[in-house]
Every structure is written in C-alpha cells, then in structure tokens.
Design a protein around this motif. Structure first.
Motif, PDB file in Angstrom:
ATOM      1  N   ASP A   1       0.758  -1.249   0.011  1.00 10.13           N
ATOM      2  CA  ASP A   1      -0.136   0.017   0.120  1.00 10.13           C
ATOM      3  C   ASP A   1       0.796   1.103   0.103  1.00 10.13           C
ATOM      4  O   ASP A   1       1.833   1.522   0.810  1.00 10.13           O
ATOM      5  CB  ASP A   1      -0.860  -0.048   1.148  1.00 10.13           C
TER       6      ASP A   1
ATOM      7  N   ARG B   1       8.648   0.790   4.301  1.00  6.87           N
ATOM      8  CA  ARG B   1       8.509   2.298   4.947  1.00  6.87           C
ATOM      9  C   ARG B   1       8.267   3.374   3.731  1.00  6.87           C
ATOM     10  O   ARG B   1       8.487   3.232   2.689  1.00  6.87           O
ATOM     11  CB  ARG B   1       9.951   2.669   5.268  1.00  6.87           C
TER      12      ARG B   1
ATOM     13  N   SER C   1      -5.287  -6.626   4.766  1.00  7.72           N
ATOM     14  CA  SER C   1      -3.945  -6.147   4.662  1.00  7.72           C
ATOM     15  C   SER C   1      -3.179  -6.570   6.165  1.00  7.72           C
ATOM     16  O   SER C   1      -3.819  -7.001   7.014  1.00  7.72           O
ATOM     17  CB  SER C   1      -4.007  -4.638   4.879  1.00  7.72           C
TER      18      SER C   1
ATOM     19  N   ASN D   1       0.476  -4.392  10.465  1.00  6.39           N
ATOM     20  CA  ASN D   1       1.560  -3.326  10.475  1.00  6.39           C
ATOM     21  C   ASN D   1       2.175  -2.922   9.124  1.00  6.39           C
ATOM     22  O   ASN D   1       2.063  -3.577   8.226  1.00  6.39           O
ATOM     23  CB  ASN D   1       2.878  -3.844  11.649  1.00  6.39           C
ATOM     24  N   SER D   2       2.924  -1.699   9.350  1.00  2.00           N
ATOM     25  CA  SER D   2       3.325  -1.159   7.945  1.00  2.00           C
ATOM     26  C   SER D   2       4.670  -2.099   7.979  1.00  2.00           C
ATOM     27  O   SER D   2       5.455  -2.406   8.640  1.00  2.00           O
ATOM     28  CB  SER D   2       3.755   0.017   8.153  1.00  2.00           C
TER      29      SER D   2
ATOM     30  N   THR E   1       0.121   3.393   3.324  1.00  2.00           N
ATOM     31  CA  THR E   1       0.231   3.027   4.530  1.00  2.00           C
ATOM     32  C   THR E   1       1.570   2.012   4.871  1.00  2.00           C
ATOM     33  O   THR E   1       2.165   1.878   5.935  1.00  2.00           O
ATOM     34  CB  THR E   1      -0.930   2.090   5.162  1.00  2.00           C
ATOM     35  N   GLY E   2       1.971   1.547   3.715  1.00  2.00           N
ATOM     36  CA  GLY E   2       3.237   0.711   3.644  1.00  2.00           C
ATOM     37  C   GLY E   2       2.875  -1.097   3.973  1.00  2.00           C
ATOM     38  O   GLY E   2       3.726  -1.767   3.944  1.00  2.00           O
ATOM     39  N   LYS E   3       1.584  -1.157   4.217  1.00  2.00           N
ATOM     40  CA  LYS E   3       0.976  -2.535   4.817  1.00  2.00           C
ATOM     41  C   LYS E   3       1.059  -3.206   3.488  1.00  2.00           C
ATOM     42  O   LYS E   3       0.835  -2.699   2.323  1.00  2.00           O
ATOM     43  CB  LYS E   3      -0.454  -2.337   5.223  1.00  2.00           C
TER      44      LYS E   3
ATOM     45  N   CYS F   1      10.889  -0.780  10.990  1.00  2.00           N
ATOM     46  CA  CYS F   1       9.924  -1.079   9.835  1.00  2.00           C
ATOM     47  C   CYS F   1      10.727  -2.148   9.102  1.00  2.00           C
ATOM     48  O   CYS F   1      11.982  -2.407   9.066  1.00  2.00           O
ATOM     49  CB  CYS F   1       9.932  -0.033   8.877  1.00  2.00           C
TER      50      CYS F   1
END
Length: 208
Positions: A135, A169, A162, A165-166, A138-140, A191
C-alpha cells in the motif's frame, strides 16, 4: 523546514527499461531468497547504525524523469549508508515515496507496477519478484489467501486483507505550487524494509 537539496544525494535515474534490466539481472546474482533472519529485521538505529534524516529537492532532470516515466529512483541520506527511495506519480496525480528494495526478500519493488487493490481500490506497488502488494499510503502488505469454495471444494482467492503493521517504509513527498518536489525520509520507529533499505547490491547490475 525550508526546501533545500541534500548534499551528497545523487539520483539513480535512467530509462525504466535500463533500470529494470539492471535490477532483474541482480536478481539472478543476489538470489532473491528469503528475507532477513528472524530477529534481525530492525531499524537502522536498533542495528547500531546512525542514519541522518535526509531530504532532497528533485533537480530539473529528476523532475523531468518523473514527468516522463511516472517515477524516479533516488539515493537519500547522509554518510556511508544511503537509502534507496522511489518516487511515483499515482493515477489522479498524487505522489508517493517509498523504500525501493522490497521488505520481503530484497526485490526491486521500485520497478513494480502500480495497481488498485481491494474494495477500496487502494493504490499499491506490486513487487516484480514475488507479487507482494504494498500500500503506497500505509506501507502495509495486501494479500488474498486461498479459501475453499463452497459446493465445488476448489481453492479460490478469498477477500483482500492487509497486514496489521506497515511492512515497507513510506516517506514524505510534497509538491509546491511552483512545481518543485521535496522528498523527506521518515524514519520513526522500526520497519521491516529497514533491513534492505541501504543494500545497493540489490539494485546493482550483474558483474560482467
């Protein structure tokens, strides 16, 4: 903070086909295996490495690359541990900046296609190596698990979900009314992609 170029932050720029050839050749050399060993996917600070926050205003050449190809590859950060970051122009005109090397196994995420995922049509970048969807807000990680289809008993893709957590980064990118573009590293916390973010060998062409 005022916009200013970061000293010592050259950009990795070039036609997408050339960059793609380089990183896909690196896949054969580097392997594209599993990610970092358990317990080692930590932030650079936790690994004992100092990492100065970096910011970079795109040069005219970089901005032209972004305009022409929809993305540009950058090297950001001070010192001997630069961070590889990709900036992309999303459908609709928004910008996103993220770590170029995939958190999962060091793949060339920065060259992945941009796709819409899920009922909310989230903008994601798809890793060319293992088809991971990240994503870009969000980095997910988004995925669809296989489920048994009622009646037929066949395995079919389930609903999109999803990660909690991410994983990759996501950095800050801002476009001013004067069309200058400022990218700033966001390095708060740990991350998953931190393990790979400085590893230039993941993006290097295969030696002759």
């Amino acid at each position: 903070p005022a916009s200013r170029p970061s000293p010592g932050c050259p950009a990795l720029v070039g036609p997408p086909d050339t960059l793609r050839a380089h990183v896909m050749a690196a896949a054969a050399t580097y392997g594209g295996g599993e990610g970092a060993p358990a317990g080692q996917k930590r932030s650079s600070v936790e690994q004992g490495h100092e990492e100065a926050p970096g910011e970079h205003q795109l040069s005219e050449g970089e901005a032209e690359m972004l305009k022409e190809h929809g993305r540009v590859q950058l090297t950001l950060g001070a010192g001997s541990r630069p961070r590889y970051v990709t900036v992309v122009r999303l459908p609709g005109g928004a910008l996103s900046a993220f770590d170029s090397v995939c958190f999962h196994a060091g793949g060339p995420l920065g060259l992945g296609d941009i796709e819409e995922v899920g009922d909310e049509r989230r903008h994601c970048v798809r890793c060319p190596w293992h088809d991971y969807f990240i994503d870009l807000e969000t980095g997910k990680k988004w995925h669809r698990a296989l489920v048994l289809e009622e009646g037929s008993g066949n395995l079919v893709p389930g609903s999109w979900k999803s990660s909690s957590n991410s994983m990759q980064r996501i950095h800050s990118v801002e476009e001013t009314p004067g069309n200058s573009i400022l990218v700033q590293l966001r390095l708060e916390g740990a991350c998953e992609s931190d393990w790979w973010a400085h590893r230039g060998e993941c993006l290097a062409p295969r030696p002759a």
